[in-house]
Design a protein around this motif. Structure first.
Motif, PDB file in Angstrom:
ATOM      1  N   UNK A  58      34.096  45.124  23.340  1.00  0.00           N
ATOM      2  CA  UNK A  58      35.121  44.706  24.282  1.00  0.00           C
ATOM      3  C   UNK A  58      35.016  45.381  25.648  1.00  0.00           C
ATOM      4  N   UNK A  60      32.737  46.792  29.246  1.00  0.00           N
ATOM      5  CA  UNK A  60      31.650  46.382  30.117  1.00  0.00           C
ATOM      6  C   UNK A  60      30.437  47.274  29.898  1.00  0.00           C
ATOM      7  N   UNK A 174      29.401  49.106  42.535  1.00  0.00           N
ATOM      8  CA  UNK A 174      29.699  47.857  41.825  1.00  0.00           C
ATOM      9  C   UNK A 174      31.171  47.490  41.979  1.00  0.00           C
ATOM     10  N   UNK A 332      35.439  33.349  38.567  1.00  0.00           N
ATOM     11  CA  UNK A 332      35.119  34.721  38.129  1.00  0.00           C
ATOM     12  C   UNK A 332      33.819  35.230  38.739  1.00  0.00           C
ATOM     13  N   UNK A 374      28.611  40.035  33.496  1.00  0.00           N
ATOM     14  CA  UNK A 374      29.845  40.817  33.505  1.00  0.00           C
ATOM     15  C   UNK A 374      29.701  42.159  34.210  1.00  0.00           C
TER      16      UNK A 374
ATOM     17  N   UNK B  73      39.313  39.926  22.226  1.00  0.00           N
ATOM     18  CA  UNK B  73      39.346  38.981  23.346  1.00  0.00           C
ATOM     19  C   UNK B  73      39.069  37.538  22.937  1.00  0.00           C
ATOM     20  N   UNK B  74      38.585  37.315  21.727  1.00  0.00           N
ATOM     21  CA  UNK B  74      38.301  35.936  21.288  1.00  0.00           C
ATOM     22  C   UNK B  74      39.514  35.293  20.622  1.00  0.00           C
ATOM     23  N   UNK B  87      48.025  38.299  33.750  1.00  0.00           N
ATOM     24  CA  UNK B  87      47.903  37.313  34.828  1.00  0.00           C
ATOM     25  C   UNK B  87      46.532  37.375  35.503  1.00  0.00           C
ATOM     26  N   UNK B  89      41.981  36.784  34.478  1.00  0.00           N
ATOM     27  CA  UNK B  89      41.010  36.382  33.469  1.00  0.00           C
ATOM     28  C   UNK B  89      40.495  37.611  32.713  1.00  0.00           C
ATOM     29  N   UNK B  90      39.827  37.348  31.610  1.00  0.00           N
ATOM     30  CA  UNK B  90      39.274  38.439  30.798  1.00  0.00           C
ATOM     31  C   UNK B  90      38.305  39.286  31.621  1.00  0.00           C
ATOM     32  N   UNK B  91      37.445  38.625  32.399  1.00  0.00           N
ATOM     33  CA  UNK B  91      36.463  39.379  33.202  1.00  0.00           C
ATOM     34  C   UNK B  91      37.145  40.271  34.226  1.00  0.00           C
ATOM     35  N   UNK B  92      38.173  39.725  34.861  1.00  0.00           N
ATOM     36  CA  UNK B  92      38.879  40.531  35.864  1.00  0.00           C
ATOM     37  C   UNK B  92      39.624  41.680  35.202  1.00  0.00           C
ATOM     38  N   UNK B  94      38.639  43.269  32.523  1.00  0.00           N
ATOM     39  CA  UNK B  94      37.626  44.284  32.210  1.00  0.00           C
ATOM     40  C   UNK B  94      37.316  45.135  33.433  1.00  0.00           C
ATOM     41  N   UNK B  95      37.188  44.461  34.574  1.00  0.00           N
ATOM     42  CA  UNK B  95      36.910  45.181  35.825  1.00  0.00           C
ATOM     43  C   UNK B  95      38.097  46.076  36.202  1.00  0.00           C
ATOM     44  N   UNK B 169      42.130  29.368  34.241  1.00  0.00           N
ATOM     45  CA  UNK B 169      42.573  29.928  35.518  1.00  0.00           C
ATOM     46  C   UNK B 169      41.505  30.844  36.096  1.00  0.00           C
ATOM     47  N   UNK B 170      41.551  31.086  37.394  1.00  0.00           N
ATOM     48  CA  UNK B 170      40.506  31.916  37.995  1.00  0.00           C
ATOM     49  C   UNK B 170      40.607  33.348  37.524  1.00  0.00           C
TER      50      UNK B 170
END
Lengths: 412, 170
Positions: A58, A60, A174, A332, A374, B73-74, B87, B89-92, B94-95, B169-170
């Protein structure tokens, strides 16, 4: 009769054999119990090891998270590389060249509920006058005790809170939306005008209330060295300490917004090697910071007012630096961005002038970031603007420039 | 004859293609927020819940650290959390965790649990733990928080959404 004799002979022999078997059985059972205990012990160790290592699916990159007892440890690595073009070119260099941006090793650990340590070590690449070099640099190293959300005490080397950019991104390229940092957030050794690295003790906390959250920071540090490039990580040239105080406000809402004001007082020590710097300089820096992160739009903007009082010449100098940066996430992966960046300096400030940082500059930057996986991104940006330059005779003139940067940055 | 056979095959294939079910809209999913029975907090506002789950608040009022356990996350539960709490996305997200950890604002990222049962085990084990499960799967031995004064199943309970919307959503 013969049968009885035979029985008499065989019975003791049978008893002896039975006794022998019984002892052997006892030994076997004991051995079996020992083996069972050892297997159970090994299974216990295996389970403990399995539960100490977090699921890495889960996070990065490698997301190296280890939990053992009351200690949580997290290790992360940042790096970047790329190519740049600049016209006019840097002294003694061509217009275009590839570069290695360095490697950033980050580690943090939490012990129990309240104590945390953090370390950031960077292998920096730097462009020299004649040849380039790499150097090892300890950027951050601190320990902190967090009593509650209201109060955290921190001791050590930290990136100063006077710039929001500095506190958000540190050396993690990054994380930055762009290829380059704005003028006011550049490091001391890279054309910067504000102190980015500070060693000292810090108190910070957050006070929640109905309309949002108020955060405060108070930082007592060594302050700046005699020259603008100095970082007083290990010692201090004078007894006067720098004081930084700040208040931030985050209103309650769906998307995070941060608005803050910071003030920093410092007594910059004299520079014995410079006749124009026989006495100290009193410096006050005030910054206003705005940081907004919506679903698509992200805005980061800062203004710094720098006021210097030179006690050698009894002259005051006032400088202003500011940037406004906006990014718009198409999805994204793709985020185009724009930045306006300016530095308006009073010429002749004896603290900044020896390395020509008392000169004005502005830049307009446009670019795009593409997060193709990612944990890695490529960024392409174009910057153009105008900067003042001082020639060997001390004459200052304006010069336009253009630059293009391409960067691959990653985190593991 | 061959032509008729070919025609028959084509018609059958076409009919089969036409009768394929369209993707079904998922049912709304209601989430329950669970904490340790000894946790003095029994109700929170949605804004406070956001602060705890985004680790903007790291401590409960009794000074115990709030350890966040998220569904994987799945799962549909995670998707509803992205819509109603984070509010983004998953990628955001994580960041977001990497940035906050790197800046020193937080000392650990949330942990992830594979099931409601595992969430229940973690919450039962740690007095400061908080997790989110489907309201129909609340495990035994934990407390369910009231959100904005409402419990799961009541009209106006805020943690309800149709899974699958977050990824659009973005």
């Amino acid at each position: 009769m013969a049968g009885r004799i035979l029985l008499l002979v065989l019975l003791p022999a049978a008893l002896a054999v039975a006794q022998d078997d019984g002892a052997r059985m006892d030994a076997l059972e004991k051995e079996n119990a020992e083996l069972r205990q050892r297997v159970e012990n090994l299974e216990g160790v295996q389970q403990a090891v399995a539960s100490d290592v977090e699921d890495t699916a889960e996070g990065l990159g490698l997301n190296m998270v280890v939990k053992r007892g009351s200690v949580w440890g997290i290790f992360q690595l940042f790096g970047d590389t790329g190519v740049t073009y600049a016209s006019p070119e840097l002294p003694n260099r061509g217009e275009a060249f590839f570069f290695d941006g360095g490697i950033d090793l980050f580690f943090t650990a939490r012990v129990g509920d309240h104590f945390q340590v953090l370390s950031e070590t960077v292998f920096l690449s730097s462009i020299g006058t004649t040849s380039d070099s790499s150097k090892f640099d300890q950027e951050r190293l601190w320990g902190a005790y967090k009593f509650s959300d209201l109060l955290q005490l921190k001791l050590g080397l930290e990136h100063g809170p006077i710039s929001r950019w500095n506190n958000l991104y540190h050396h993690g390229k990054w994380l930055e939306l762009t290829v380059t940092r704005p003028f006011l957030a550049r490091f001391e050794g890279d054309g910067g005008i504000l102190p980015m690295h500070e060693a000292g003790v810090e108190a910070r906390g957050a006070i929640p209330f109905a309309k949002g959250r108020l955060t405060y920071v108070f930082f007592l540090s060594n302050g700046r060295g005699p020259q603008v490039t100095d970082v007083e990580e290990f010692s201090d040239h004078n007894d006067a300490k720098a004081i930084t105080g700040g208040l931030g406000f985050e209103p309650m809402g769906t998307h995070p917004l941060w608005v803050a004001v910071f003030v920093r007082w410092d007594e910059i020590p004299p520079n014995a090697a410079d006749p124009a710097r026989l006495r100290s300089i009193g410096q006050i820096v005030t910054t206003l910071q705005v940081d907004y992160r919506g679903e698509r739009i992200q805005v980061l903007s800062e203004v710094a007012f720098i006021s210097g009082s030179d006690r050698t010449s009894s002259t005051d100098f006032d400088h202003v630096a500011a940037y406004f940066q906006v990014g718009y996430s198409l999805n994204d992966e793709w985020t185009p961005y724009f930045r306006f960046d300016i530095r308006d300096m009073d010429q002749g400030d004896p603290y900044y002038s020896p390395v020509n940082r008392d000169l004005d500059a502005y830049e307009i930057v446009g670019g795009v970031r593409f997060d193709f996986v990612e944990n890695a991104a490529i960024k392409l940006e174009i910057g153009f603007g105008e900067r003042e330059e001082r020639d060997g005779g001390g004459v200052v003139s304006d010069r336009g420039y253009i630059r293009v940067g391409f960067q691959l940055s990653f985190v593991f | 004859m061959a032509f008729r056979t070919l025609l028959l095959v084509c018609c059958t294939a076409f009919a089969a293609a036409r009768t394929e079910d369209p993707p079904r809209q998922k049912e709304p999913l209601e989430l329950a927020v669970i904490v340790h029975p000894k946790n003095p907090v029994t109700k929170v506002t949605l804004a406070e819940l956001r602060a705890y789950l985004k680790i903007e608040r790291e401590y409960w009022p009794d000074r115990k650290r709030c350890d966040v356990y998220l569904p994987q996350s799945t799962t549909d539960e995670y998707d509803v959390l992205l819509q109603k709490i984070y509010r983004m996305s998953h990628k955001k997200l994580q960041k977001y965790w990497v940035r906050r950890l790197f800046s020193g604002e937080i000392s650990a990222k949330p942990s992830y649990v594979p099931s409601a049962k595992a969430a229940g085990e973690q919450v039962a084990k740690g007095e400061g733990a908080i997790s989110v499960v489907a309201a129909k799967d609340v495990p035994k031995g934990v407390n369910v928080l009231l959100i904005d004064g409402k419990k799961p199943g009541e009209e106006g309970y805020p943690l309800v959404a149709v899974p699958g919307k977050a990824e659009q959503e973005p």
